[in-house]
Write an enzyme that holds these catalytic residues in place. Sequence first.
Site, mmCIF file in Angstrom:
data_model
loop_
_atom_site.group_PDB
_atom_site.id
_atom_site.type_symbol
_atom_site.label_atom_id
_atom_site.label_comp_id
_atom_site.label_asym_id
_atom_site.label_seq_id
_atom_site.Cartn_x
_atom_site.Cartn_y
_atom_site.Cartn_z
ATOM 1 N N ASP A 241 2.550 -34.484 11.971
ATOM 2 C CA ASP A 241 1.705 -35.608 11.578
ATOM 3 C C ASP A 241 2.494 -36.598 10.727
ATOM 4 O O ASP A 241 3.438 -36.223 10.030
ATOM 5 C CB ASP A 241 0.520 -35.118 10.729
ATOM 6 C CG ASP A 241 -0.571 -34.455 11.568
ATOM 7 O OD1 ASP A 241 -0.577 -34.650 12.798
ATOM 8 O OD2 ASP A 241 -1.407 -33.752 10.976
ATOM 9 N N TYR B 122 0.831 -1.217 0.000
ATOM 10 C CA TYR B 122 0.000 0.000 0.000
ATOM 11 C C TYR B 122 0.862 1.263 0.000
ATOM 12 O O TYR B 122 0.489 2.276 -0.580
ATOM 13 C CB TYR B 122 -0.959 0.006 1.194
ATOM 14 C CG TYR B 122 -2.186 -0.850 0.966
ATOM 15 C CD1 TYR B 122 -3.120 -0.492 0.000
ATOM 16 C CD2 TYR B 122 -2.403 -2.007 1.702
ATOM 17 C CE1 TYR B 122 -4.244 -1.275 -0.227
ATOM 18 C CE2 TYR B 122 -3.532 -2.792 1.484
ATOM 19 C CZ TYR B 122 -4.446 -2.421 0.520
ATOM 20 O OH TYR B 122 -5.566 -3.193 0.294
ATOM 21 N N GLU C 85 3.837 -28.857 14.901
ATOM 22 C CA GLU C 85 2.992 -28.144 13.949
ATOM 23 C C GLU C 85 1.626 -27.788 14.526
ATOM 24 O O GLU C 85 0.939 -26.947 13.974
ATOM 25 C CB GLU C 85 2.837 -28.953 12.639
ATOM 26 C CG GLU C 85 1.992 -30.210 12.751
ATOM 27 C CD GLU C 85 1.595 -30.809 11.375
ATOM 28 O OE1 GLU C 85 1.924 -31.969 11.149
ATOM 29 O OE2 GLU C 85 0.962 -30.123 10.573
#
Lengths: 363, 363
Positions: free
Chosen positions: B244, B98, B192
Amino acid sequence: MTKKQIKSKEELEFFGKKLVDQVDKGKNPEIKFTLRNLSNIVFDKKSETLKLGDKTGSRSFFNVAHSKKFLQTVEVASIIKKELLESGKHEHLRGIFYMSKRTIPGTNVNIVDDQIESDKSIEDLEVITGLSREQMHVSANKMGSMIGNVILEDSGDTIDCSKLGKGGYSIPSITDELEFKKIKAKYVLYMEKASTFERLAEDKFWDKNDAIIITSQGQTTRGIRRLLQRISEEENLPIYVLVDNDPWGYYIYSVIKYGSIALAFASERLTIPNVKFIGISCDDIIKYDLKRQLIKFTDQDRTRLKQITDYEWFRNNKDWQRQFKMMKYNDSKVEIQALSSKGISFISDIYLVNKIKNKEFLD
Amino acid sequence: MTKKQIKSKEELEFFGKKLVDQVDKGKNPEIKFTLRNLSNIVFDKKSETLKLGDKTGSRSFFNVAHSKKFLQTVEVASIIKKELLESGKHEHLRGIFYMSKRTIPGTNVNIVDDQIESDKSIEDLEVITGLSREQMHVSANKMGSMIGNVILEDSGDTIDCSKLGKGGYSIPSITDELEFKKIKAKYVLYMEKASTFERLAEDKFWDKNDAIIITSQGQTTRGIRRLLQRISEEENLPIYVLVDNDPWGYYIYSVIKYGSIALAFASERLTIPNVKFIGISCDDIIKYDLKRQLIKFTDQDRTRLKQITDYEWFRNNKDWQRQFKMMKYNDSKVEIQALSSKGISFISDIYLVNKIKNKEFLD
């Protein structure tokens, strides 16, 4: 066990005892509860929140269509009582799913096959017992940060949230158990974007303006909604919500104030009737000359705006209808970060200060 | 200004002066830099990380194909020097976009139209000047929490991360400026999932095992990678990664250790060569009898596994190939939370303790 844990445990035991009573009396065990489906969700004009209506349903054990759900509810209640409340520990929705995913003894049938089943059982138990998920020690997303003159107690530690640098206090998934020792602030500013939070933290906005700043990332978690509600009720502080100028940002405000369909059954414990919307409003786009920062709507944005415009609680609110009309005319959105185009600390030094001084809120 | 800020500012000034010099000499201003595109990304066998190769490119002002990008790079460099380094403030990628989104004076043409352009300019500047994005005060995602015997200094506040309840310290997006005052721990456990973090926090795992626990949510942010790397290098502590048992979890480990294609140019400042994978391994599924908790692979999982199996750094690693083979055979994954099926604190009391005691790591 704390008093709260004992109370929760007793509620679950009471639920179990009623079933045992029915069995003892040779009756078909039956669970009665208020229905949570869409047909029983109403907008209550008095409290101005989404709530459950009067419709009730029942689930009985000797009914082929009910028996598995019946079993799931009882199994989950048992896990919550034994594994969580009696040990004082907490578990996430996903963990409860794995804990309840076992075969019915003597069969090859799983009690639950999918997380949606244990999740629904927990919601059932919230409605049946009147306990919140948090009171049953079941958690969900850990998200968000807080900085400000707040001294709180978390698990025996006394934490001064004004002395945690630019990072801040990492809000836990369950905020019901936090104890506020001392809060010295004029208001709470809650924002959807962590990047805005970092701007305000670096500028010491909270210190200069006697504010507490809180952020999540996107939709507000249940833990943060409870935290905001508790500060609002217990400390009587105003809560201001700062979101993008788009239907998604406006919806974040809507959920905090009026509740949501998915959690209508928990509105009392989550909604904040006197929360105020601080920005970005469509008037801000003109006032602060943000036209060059407009981002064109997608079809999805347009559909969402139409839906929100038609919400019962916004339908007769002139101020909000005016906003929606302007937004529709713009056919574009403006992000909070667009304020950076006016200067890196424009948001801290000018925008928010003016808004609060002039009480430019939407209600 | 701190010494670091002055150094960064000088680097950017040097970049600008070279261009002015060329102009003064009547030459076509030109920027030379190492190419970041896929054809110049190599796996460096010595450092065992993804890196940029030797190919260089150049961008000159009087070249229709280059001039806009040239201008963008100079504009972003100027914003970073003037608005960030000279004020000591930090800004997010979206904010920089911006700030640089203005028209070229006297025209209707925007300097940047899309964030990807300012992002790329910042990456260009990282490669051109050798400064990291963090050294240029440009931030990205704020994410994650930390608990453990770590006393650090953040913006003048001294923070004891062992006294922050179950919530913990909310990690800022830029961790380069944190100062470690005192660390008393045997290792760092990075996971995680925030839900696992909450389990370990409640069980005081970090206290009982002299560990520091850190989490993000999903992919590891640059701020957390820097934090882990700094603790590894400055404090010489082992870093263990808990994810995982699926290709996505394994990839999180891969990025932390070997780097990623997108950030290959920053590998030196982000990768941790001696990080270790603690689980969930395919052997754990057998050892801890998690077969009932397997979740069937989707086609997406299968494709991802195939890709990871073929990675240059895994291709000749027997231990990892064995894992991938077992995972392919399982055609299923196991989540960390599946350990809850063995008992709510099984992960804290048994699984992790055993893994660390027996040094059951993958490397």
